[in-house]
Design a protein around this motif. Structure first.
Motif, PDB file in Angstrom:
ATOM      1  N   HIS A 194       0.840  -1.203   0.000  1.00 57.63           N
ATOM      2  CA  HIS A 194       0.000   0.000   0.000  1.00 57.63           C
ATOM      3  C   HIS A 194       0.875   1.253   0.000  1.00 57.63           C
ATOM      4  N   ASP A 195       2.173   1.054   0.259  1.00 59.34           N
ATOM      5  CA  ASP A 195       3.133   2.152   0.214  1.00 59.34           C
ATOM      6  C   ASP A 195       4.523   1.558   0.007  1.00 59.34           C
ATOM      7  N   ASP A 197       8.397   1.740   1.861  1.00 54.08           N
ATOM      8  CA  ASP A 197       9.071   2.200   3.073  1.00 54.08           C
ATOM      9  C   ASP A 197      10.590   2.158   2.906  1.00 54.08           C
ATOM     10  N   ASP A 285       7.063   6.196   2.782  1.00 55.75           N
ATOM     11  CA  ASP A 285       7.494   6.530   4.137  1.00 55.75           C
ATOM     12  C   ASP A 285       9.015   6.522   4.199  1.00 55.75           C
TER      13      ASP A 285
HETATM   14 MN    MN Z   1       4.592   2.415   5.649  1.00 60.36          MN
END
Ligand code: MN
Ligand code: CTP
Ligand code: MN
Ligand code: MN
Length: 361
Positions: A194-195, A197, A285
């Motif tokens: 979903h992202d 990092d 992130d």
């Molecule tokens: Mn994350």
């Protein structure tokens, strides 16, 4: 070996950090159902029941094959009456009535929809629901809504790779000895996330936060930042590790929405070709720990969340130690245990090393 003796079934540990869990989940039909139940309990603030189903799901994910009968499930840790009943129902009719009911429940569906917006948690979703909102209305929504379509769409491995290249170029243009590491789900070998990092740091003690702000500045100049939520470091060496999993770590970090150009991605963008924009928004992130805390941050940010929870629970319950993203503290010896690699931390805990791709608990 004697063919008539059945091979002893290895006992499944109650701790995810003593299990090897790859992305190949043979029990998805059961774990999907358990995750819905866990979420539903979470929405009703029944944390105990929620965690019980998350633990049961995690145990099933670690099994090498699909559960065929109730007998396969009964002796497993964290499989109580309720989860066994759900398994029985699914074995019999292919689905669980209780789960079907939750999935068609209006409050559940609406809260899920609202919480899929970046930055929206249960409290906000609940507030909107109580106001009578059932779907999105223009003008009411926070930052995440701006790129809702893009960031609710999964990020592919190729897209994560492309972002890694962009950030790598950016970081190394600032400091040649900077260290950039992909972490989170993609480090565990997931194909989608979903992202994306990353950990970014430098061996120059005390310069890591400056490096992060310089990276953000540079990304801004390149026109790549669509949204940036920057959190300055509140890290304090004198504080003992906080084993409570939900406590956020204190390192400088930022939650970003970046613009990713299709031309940078091998094989093109994931699923967004239709609208002809040639770019998409992606959640990224970045966290910047001091080099001394790098191994703890790497272990903490690699996940999965259930793996992290159980590492901390194991440390406390079995070793009388406190672990978090900053440090490991031995309560018996009353001292911090240093580590430069993840292997060091597993060794301090007296655990066999578990590869990142086996941490999909
Ligand atoms: Mn994350
Ligand atoms: N994490 C953390 N502190 C934060 C944010 C994240 O320690 N402030 C940790 C989480 O505990 C998790 C890891 O970083 O273990 C990655 O978090 P996240 O991106 O939410 O999950 P992923 O496992 O990467 O899954 P996804 O593919 O959905 O991104
Ligand atoms: Mn992630
Ligand atoms: Mn996540």
């Amino acid at each position: 070996p004697d063919a008539t003796t059945s091979t002893p079934v290895a006992k499944v540990s109650q701790y995810a950090c003593q299990r090897r869990t790859t992305t190949a989940n043979s029990n998805k039909i059961f774990t999907d159902a358990f995750e819905v139940l866990a979420e539903s309990y979470e929405f009703n603030e029944m944390e105990g029941q929620s965690l019980a189903f998350r633990r049961a799901a995690s145990v099933l994910r670690s099994l090498p094959s699909k559960i065929q009968s109730l007998r396969d499930a009964e002796s497993l840790p964290f499989l109580g009456k309720h989860s066994i009943a759900v398994i029985e129902e699914i074995l019999q009719c292919g689905f669980s009535m209780e789960v079907q009911k939750i999935l068609s429940n209006e409050r559940f569906k609406t809260l899920k929809l609202f919480m899929s917006v970046f930055g929206v948690g249960l409290k906000t979703a609940e507030k909107w629901y109580r106001k009578g909102l059932l779907s999105f209305t223009r003008g009411l929504f926070p930052t995440g809504f701006l790129h809702y379509g893009d960031i609710s769409r999964a990020v592919s491995k190729a897209e994560a790779q492309a972002l890694g290249n962009i950030i790598d170029e950016t970081v190394h243009a600032i400091t040649s000895d900077a260290l950039l590491t992909l972490t989170g789900g993609f480090r565990r070998g997931k194909d989608f996330g979903h992202d994306v990092d990353f950990i970014v740091t430098t061996p120059e003690m005390g310069k890591e936060e400056h490096l992060l702000t310089a990276v953000i500045e540079s990304l801004k100049h390149q026109g790549l930042i669509l949204y940036c939520d920057y959190r300055a470091s509140t890290f304090d060496m004198s504080r003992l590790p906080n084993h409570k999993f939900d406590a956020m770590d204190h390192f400088a970090k930022c939650f970003l929405i970046l613009r990713l150009d299709g031309s940078r991605v091998e094989g093109g963008l994931c699923g967004a070709e239709g609208d002809g924009r040639g770019w998409r928004a992606v959640r990224v992130d970045l966290v910047s720990p001091p080099m001394k805390q790098y191994a703890f941050t790497l272990l903490g940010w690699t996940g999965s969340k259930q793996f992290e929870r159980d590492l901390r629970r194991f440390a406390q319950k079995e070793r009388h130690m406190l672990l978090d993203n900053h440090a490991l503290y031995d309560k018996t010896k009353r001292e911090l245990l240093a580590a430069t690699t993840e292997q060091d931390i597993f060794a301090h805990l007296g655990l066999q090393y578990i590869e990142p791709c086996q941490r999909n608990a």
